[in-house]
Design an enzyme around this catalytic site. Structure first.
Site, short mmCIF file in Angstrom:
data_model
loop_
_atom_site.label_atom_id
_atom_site.label_comp_id
_atom_site.label_asym_id
_atom_site.label_seq_id
_atom_site.Cartn_x
_atom_site.Cartn_y
_atom_site.Cartn_z
N SER A 1 6.30 -33.89 -6.73
CA SER A 1 5.30 -34.49 -7.62
C SER A 1 5.71 -34.25 -9.06
O SER A 1 6.02 -33.12 -9.44
CB SER A 1 3.93 -33.86 -7.39
OG SER A 1 3.50 -34.15 -6.09
N SER B 1 0.79 -28.93 6.24
CA SER B 1 -0.16 -29.90 6.80
C SER B 1 -1.24 -29.20 7.62
O SER B 1 -1.10 -28.05 8.00
CB SER B 1 0.58 -30.89 7.70
OG SER B 1 1.02 -30.21 8.86
N GLN C 1 8.10 -29.31 -7.97
CA GLN C 1 8.47 -28.46 -6.84
C GLN C 1 9.46 -29.17 -5.94
O GLN C 1 9.28 -30.35 -5.63
CB GLN C 1 7.20 -28.12 -6.07
CG GLN C 1 7.41 -27.23 -4.88
CD GLN C 1 6.08 -26.84 -4.25
OE1 GLN C 1 5.29 -26.09 -4.82
NE2 GLN C 1 5.82 -27.37 -3.07
N GLY C 2 10.51 -28.48 -5.55
CA GLY C 2 11.49 -29.04 -4.62
C GLY C 2 11.60 -28.20 -3.37
O GLY C 2 12.47 -27.35 -3.25
N TYR C 3 10.67 -28.41 -2.47
CA TYR C 3 10.70 -27.68 -1.20
C TYR C 3 11.14 -28.63 -0.09
O TYR C 3 12.15 -28.43 0.55
CB TYR C 3 9.30 -27.15 -0.85
CG TYR C 3 8.91 -25.88 -1.57
CD1 TYR C 3 9.62 -25.41 -2.66
CD2 TYR C 3 7.80 -25.15 -1.14
CE1 TYR C 3 9.23 -24.23 -3.31
CE2 TYR C 3 7.41 -23.98 -1.78
CZ TYR C 3 8.13 -23.52 -2.86
OH TYR C 3 7.73 -22.38 -3.48
N SER C 4 10.33 -29.66 0.14
CA SER C 4 10.55 -30.54 1.29
C SER C 4 11.84 -31.33 1.14
O SER C 4 12.29 -31.61 0.04
CB SER C 4 9.39 -31.51 1.44
OG SER C 4 8.21 -30.84 1.69
N GLU D 1 -0.92 -20.37 -3.85
CA GLU D 1 -1.41 -21.76 -3.91
C GLU D 1 -2.69 -21.91 -3.10
O GLU D 1 -3.66 -22.51 -3.53
CB GLU D 1 -0.31 -22.65 -3.34
CG GLU D 1 -0.60 -24.13 -3.41
CD GLU D 1 0.55 -24.93 -2.81
OE1 GLU D 1 1.67 -24.38 -2.75
OE2 GLU D 1 0.31 -26.06 -2.41
#
Lengths: 407, 359
Positions: free
Chosen positions: A158, A375, A123-126, A243
């Site tokens: 990850s 978070s 995943q490439g979000y942040s 999710e």
């Protein structure tokens, strides 16, 4: 309310038991253990026991939503010691998004190999400056001819060092598009190309699970965007809800409680197993109450959604509830571990109780899930705003957009 | 397979919710809190007419023949409203007879309880922290009992009381008979006053299936208190939510401060999941009795602990006004404390739950 195993369900269980008896273990002639496991999963999918929410044309078994049958499958496979369905980002997140937002061509191209785990996803979000404030992300894609040219940096991906595909949020529209999240699109990327550089990040657990991913004129075909240009925020929100809604969290909680019981049985206190200590027993029962609250709240939620009734806000709370529960679990296991807490691998490369190494790692990992996927403090904002209807924070960019909204 | 309220149950909840609407009930609760009335007879009459007392009574005994699930839904609404009515003692006495009475006893005793003509209550504990049937020491001498029972809800207005007796048996005593006296106290929760009852060679009628029923009565109490706690906790959370959007400090609404928002979010995240827990507790009681003692123990312990902390956090969010007698927050706080203690404290119930697991 009816949670009973109806006759139909008991028949389902009997058939499943028969299937398991016939199909696991498989003969060694089929291949090595990994191949045998894969063959089992293929058969289980064909028989309707795995990949149940995915249509048949894309390699799933297309079964109606039935969480009790899901339970039966989980119970029986575990009891039989057969391989379980593998939960990964591909089937957990990418496939549901494609099913809802993808074009027929996108579905046909991406879903079947993802179901077969030939395509594995990260995943490439942040980004370094866009974590909790995800909408401020800066990685850009420009359409040049029939290709997207991508520049920027993603972080905390990850598995990017071992999985070739990435689901990413990327800015495709001009910077001044307001609100900010309207300029973001949802991409499916192949990372195996010269314009992509992957650098592992060592986690506090010592593992290199996270990565930084750098894009320097990386390319993607024009149809790499799912759900339309500028619609990535909405598409990904569905993803996040999926999710958070995952049942796997509840099953995981139950599993951890069982493991905690085993550890308490193996840990001696005052010459007796710690599990005989009333304080330890009551503490574990407290966890059990929370796991029970989660399970039956989720059953309620799904039962109501299935008949189109508004089910309220539980699903929005579950992630925070689960992570707070893990904190309490950590209190218990820390006390059980005692001195073993000071070693990374107690019971393996040092003295100590076998199995305690897992808890040291779990103790560290439980902190990761408080941060990842929104978070805990972001969860509290979401709950405050969407569940209780309280106003948005009044600082930073929110202050500006609040002012504009009130004009 | 489904875990939702069916249409009849939704209707039931909506109807009792209307009877117990805050604008109707809060002035009546206030009258009780301020000592102008001993209890809210008006609301109780409305609830009796609605059929609350008949819900759990079998049809052949003039009841509706419904289950603890329906009763728990009503308990949630009662908890939400804080109505000062003798629900707890009455329905537990009823359940004791439903579960423990012979056919003859049920036919004789239940119609009056179902119609509300006779008000019942339940007398279980004798000392402090002695709620379990195994803790009861009161022993019958022939057809009489002597000794003191404590924490009897609304015992002073009950006409019939079901008494826990040594060996987990249950007996019925008519309060008007000789040798029965009731002592009242200044209680914390004024909406559900408890008293002690002294028996001096008072006539008792043993329920035929008492020992089997005793655990069921205790379990029913735990499930109903869970429901009460869930309803009450959400209501006081809503009060705090509304207050912080009106009250201003530092030139802003309290709700605009993230600390306030997060405090309320922390409350909600604990409260909402307890609905699934109390539903499951009531469900096991009604449909999976072999799992009931485990589920109701966990549910009562967890749900009431959450209610207590929730009531404290929400009272705190009201600032000084929250600590005044005039403001209603303490009504919920005190019900939370009652729910936590009555039927067994959380730590003991968590421990009880472990009697039913394989560890």
């Amino acid at each position: 309310m009816d949670l009973s195993y109806s006759e139909e369900n008991e028949e389902f269980r009997a058939k499943l038991q028969e299937f398991l008896k016939e199909n696991w273990p498989l003969p060694e002639s089929i291949g090595d253990l990994k191949q045998r496991e894969e063959e089992f999963r293929r058969r289980a999918t064909e028989a309707g026991y795995m990949m149940r929410s995915i249509p048949k044309e894309y390699g799933g078994s297309e079964q109606p939503l039935d969480f009790l049958k899901g339970e039966i499958i989980r119970e029986e496979i575990k009891k039989h010691g057969a391989p379980t369905e593998v939960v990964h980002i591909g089937t957990g997140r990418v496939v549901p998004v494609l099913l809802q937002h993808g074009t027929p061509e996108q579905k046909a191209y991406w879903i079947p190999p993802t179901v077969r785990r030939e395509f594995m996803w990260c995943q490439g979000y942040s980004e370094p400056n866009a974590g909790s404030d995800l909408a401020s992300l800066k990685t850009r894609a420009e359409l040049v001819g029939d290709k997207w040219i991508i520049n920027g940096q993603k972080i905390w991906s990850s598995g990017a060092h071992k999985y070739p595909f990435m689901v990413a949020l990327i800015r495709t529209e001009p910077e001044d598009v307001a609100p900010r999240h309207k300029g973001i699109s949802y991409f499916l990327l192949d990372l195996r190309q010269p314009g992509v550089e992957i650098r592992p990040i060592k986690q506090i657990s010592g593992e290199p699970e996270f990565n930084e991913v750098f894009f320097t004129n990386a390319e993607a075909p024009i149809d790499a965007v799912v759900g339309g240009r500028g619609n990535g925020w909405n598409v990904s929100r569905m993803l996040l809800r999926y999710e958070r809604a995952a049942f796997s969290g509840i099953n995981w909680a139950d599993h951890l409680i069982q493991r905690c019981v085993r550890t308490a049985k193996g840990t001696m206190r005052n010459g007796k197993p710690a599990i005989e200590d009333p304080a330890v027993r009551a503490d574990i029962a407290r966890l059990q109450a929370r796991a029970m609250a989660m399970r039956y709240s989720a059953y309620r939620d799904m039962s109501m959604e299935a008949v189109g009734e508004p089910s309220g806000d539980y699903m929005m709370l579950q992630k925070l509830y689960l992570t707070e529960m893990l904190l309490k679990l950590d209190d218990i296991t820390r006390d059980l571990l005692a001195d073993d807490l000071m070693m990374m691998n107690p019971g393996i490369d040092t003295d100590g109780l076998k199995g305690n190494a897992k808890w040291v790692d779990a103790s560290l990992q439980s902190l990761k899930i408080r941060i990842a996927g929104g978070s805990s403090n972001i969860q509290r904002n979401i709950i405050g705003e969407r569940v209780l209807g309280l106003p948005r924070d009044g600082v930073g960019v929110n202050a500006r957009s609040n002012r504009e909204a009130s004009k | 397979m489904k875990f939702r309220l069916d249409e009849d149950q939704q209707q039931l909840q909506a109807t009792i919710g209307k009877i117990l609407a805050a604008d109707r009930i809060q002035p009546r609760v206030r009258a009780v809190i301020d000592g102008k009335k001993a209890w809210d007879e008006e609301t109780w009459q409305e609830l009796v007419e609605f059929g609350l007392t008949a819900i759990i009574v079998p049809e052949e005994n003039d009841g509706m023949g419904l289950s603890l699930i329906e009763l728990a839904i009503c308990a949630e609404e009662l908890g939400r409203s804080t109505a000062a009515v003798p629900f707890l003692g009455h329905v537990l006495a009823t359940i004791a007879i439903v579960e423990g009475g012979s056919e003859e006893q049920k036919a004789r005793l239940l119609p009056g309880l179902a119609s509300g003509e006779v008000l019942g209550s339940i007398a279980l504990t004798e000392g402090n922290d002695t709620w379990a049937p195994a803790d009861w020491r009161m022993a019958p001498e022939g057809t009489t009992i002597s000794g003191r029972k404590r924490n009897v809800p609304n015992g002073d207005i009950a006409q019939l009381v079901v008494v826990g007796i040594e060996g987990g048996r249950l007996g019925v005593v008519e309060m008007a008979k000789p040798g029965v006296s009731c002592e009242t106290f200044e209680c914390l929760d004024l909406t559900r006053p408890i008293c002690s009852i002294d028996f001096d060679k008072a006539e008792v009628e043993l329920l035929q299936n008492g020992p089997a029923a005793a655990t069921r009565v205790w379990d029913a109490a735990l499930a109903l208190l869970s429901a009460d706690a869930y309803g009450g906790a959400w209501k006081i959370t809503e009060m705090a939510r509304d207050y912080v959007q009106v009250r201003e400090a530092f030139g802003a609404k309290l709700a605009e401060f993230q600390a306030i928002k997060h405090q309320l979010a922390n409350v909600v995240v604990e409260v909402e999941p307890t609905r699934g827990l109390y539903w499951f507790a009531a469900y096991t009681y009604a449909r999976m009795p072999e799992k009931a003692s485990h589920a109701v123990s966990l549910a009562k312990a967890q749900t009431t602990e959450v209610y207590d902390i929730c009531a404290r956090m929400c009272t705190e969010l009201h600032g000084g006004i929250g600590f005044t007698w005039e403001f209603d927050a303490h009504v919920w706080l005190k019900r939370a404390m009652f729910d936590t203690a009555w039927g067994g404290r959380p730590q003991r119930l968590f421990l009880r739950a472990t009697e039913f697991v394989d560890w």
